[in-house]
Design a protein around this motif. Structure first.
Motif, short mmCIF file in Angstrom:
data_model
loop_
_atom_site.label_atom_id
_atom_site.label_comp_id
_atom_site.label_asym_id
_atom_site.label_seq_id
_atom_site.Cartn_x
_atom_site.Cartn_y
_atom_site.Cartn_z
N MET A 164 -12.69 19.04 -3.31
CA MET A 164 -11.26 19.17 -3.56
C MET A 164 -10.57 17.83 -3.41
N LEU A 165 -9.46 17.70 -4.13
CA LEU A 165 -8.61 16.53 -4.01
C LEU A 165 -7.22 16.97 -3.54
N ALA A 166 -6.64 16.19 -2.67
CA ALA A 166 -5.23 16.35 -2.34
C ALA A 166 -4.49 15.32 -3.17
N GLN A 167 -3.70 15.79 -4.12
CA GLN A 167 -3.00 14.91 -5.04
C GLN A 167 -1.50 15.03 -4.82
N LEU A 168 -0.80 13.91 -4.86
CA LEU A 168 0.64 13.89 -4.67
C LEU A 168 1.30 13.04 -5.74
N VAL A 169 2.43 13.50 -6.21
CA VAL A 169 3.25 12.71 -7.12
C VAL A 169 4.64 12.66 -6.52
N MET A 170 5.14 11.45 -6.34
CA MET A 170 6.48 11.24 -5.82
C MET A 170 7.28 10.50 -6.87
N THR A 171 8.45 11.02 -7.21
CA THR A 171 9.33 10.38 -8.18
C THR A 171 10.68 10.12 -7.54
N GLY A 172 11.33 9.07 -8.01
CA GLY A 172 12.64 8.74 -7.47
C GLY A 172 13.42 7.81 -8.37
N LYS A 173 14.69 7.68 -8.06
CA LYS A 173 15.57 6.80 -8.81
C LYS A 173 15.41 5.37 -8.30
N ILE A 174 15.44 4.43 -9.21
CA ILE A 174 15.42 3.02 -8.83
C ILE A 174 16.86 2.59 -8.61
N THR A 175 17.14 2.18 -7.38
CA THR A 175 18.48 1.70 -7.03
C THR A 175 18.36 0.40 -6.25
N LYS A 176 19.44 -0.32 -6.21
CA LYS A 176 19.48 -1.59 -5.47
C LYS A 176 19.17 -1.37 -3.99
N GLU A 177 19.61 -0.23 -3.45
CA GLU A 177 19.45 0.05 -2.02
C GLU A 177 17.99 0.18 -1.58
N ILE A 178 17.11 0.58 -2.47
CA ILE A 178 15.70 0.76 -2.10
C ILE A 178 14.81 -0.35 -2.62
N ASN A 179 15.40 -1.41 -3.14
CA ASN A 179 14.61 -2.46 -3.78
C ASN A 179 13.52 -3.05 -2.88
N ASP A 180 13.82 -3.34 -1.63
CA ASP A 180 12.82 -3.94 -0.74
C ASP A 180 11.62 -3.01 -0.54
N ASP A 181 11.88 -1.72 -0.30
CA ASP A 181 10.78 -0.77 -0.12
C ASP A 181 10.04 -0.52 -1.43
N LEU A 182 10.76 -0.56 -2.55
CA LEU A 182 10.11 -0.38 -3.85
C LEU A 182 9.16 -1.55 -4.16
N ILE A 183 9.55 -2.75 -3.77
CA ILE A 183 8.67 -3.91 -3.94
C ILE A 183 7.42 -3.75 -3.08
N LYS A 184 7.58 -3.26 -1.84
CA LYS A 184 6.42 -3.01 -0.97
C LYS A 184 5.49 -1.96 -1.60
N LEU A 185 6.07 -0.91 -2.17
CA LEU A 185 5.28 0.13 -2.82
C LEU A 185 4.52 -0.43 -4.02
N PHE A 186 5.18 -1.24 -4.82
CA PHE A 186 4.56 -1.89 -5.96
C PHE A 186 3.38 -2.76 -5.51
N LYS A 187 3.61 -3.58 -4.48
CA LYS A 187 2.54 -4.47 -4.00
C LYS A 187 1.38 -3.69 -3.40
N TRP A 188 1.66 -2.58 -2.70
CA TRP A 188 0.57 -1.74 -2.19
C TRP A 188 -0.25 -1.19 -3.34
N SER A 189 0.41 -0.76 -4.40
CA SER A 189 -0.30 -0.16 -5.53
C SER A 189 -1.22 -1.15 -6.24
N GLN A 190 -0.89 -2.42 -6.22
CA GLN A 190 -1.70 -3.41 -6.91
C GLN A 190 -2.69 -4.13 -5.99
#
Length: 151
Positions: free
Chosen positions: A57-83
């Motif tokens: 079995m796999l535990a699969q998750l999909v998280m979606t969200g709006k891109i806003t200026k307020e979350i930019n720092d955490d979104l950059i961290k998420l991007f860098k983790w993914s790559q």
């Protein structure tokens, strides 16, 4: 899958072994509703044609969200983790709270060893009402289903 629609409020905390934290929806309760727009959690048997319960079995998750200026720092961290190509940073602890109101936590999930399968950012400038958004597809590390907790 998320059937709750826009009435749900989500907060997410992703913690690396080096204690780096990526967090959406916890810093400003008033803005929580606007950050994460959906979370899908699926426990998926890999071979759907099995005749009995399978450990595959796999535990699969999909998280979606709006891109806003307020979350930019955490979104950059998420991007860098993914790559990341550094094996020590692939697996992280994921904590999710699903709320019906800022004070009412309906469900909490804890995944000890998730990694990024796919990451996507979509930007809109064509005048549509669909905002710029991101999606991250995560999976629990193999043989770690027993480390998933919910309450």
């Amino acid at each position: 899958m998320n059937e709750g629609g826009s009435s749900m409020i989500y907060s997410v905390k992703i913690t690396a072994e080096n204690d780096e934290i990526i967090e959406f929806g916890k810093k400003d309760v008033a803005a929580e509703k606007d950050i994460i727009t959906g979370i899908d959690i699926v426990l998926n048997t890999i071979d759907d044609n099995v005749r009995q319960k399978s450990n595959a079995m796999l535990a699969q998750l999909v998280m979606t969200g709006k891109i806003t200026k307020e979350i930019n720092d955490d979104l950059i961290k998420l991007f860098k983790w993914s790559q990341s190509a550094v094996e020590d940073s692939w697996y992280r602890k994921l904590e999710i709270e699903v709320k019906s109101s800022p004070e009412d936590v309906m469900r909490t999930y804890i995944f000890e060893n998730v990694f990024v399968v796919d990451y996507k950012e979509i930007y809109r400038t064509d005048g549509t009402s669909d905002p710029s958004k991101f999606s991250v597809f995560l999976t629990q590390k193999e043989n770690n289903l027993n480390t998933i907790d919910t309450y």
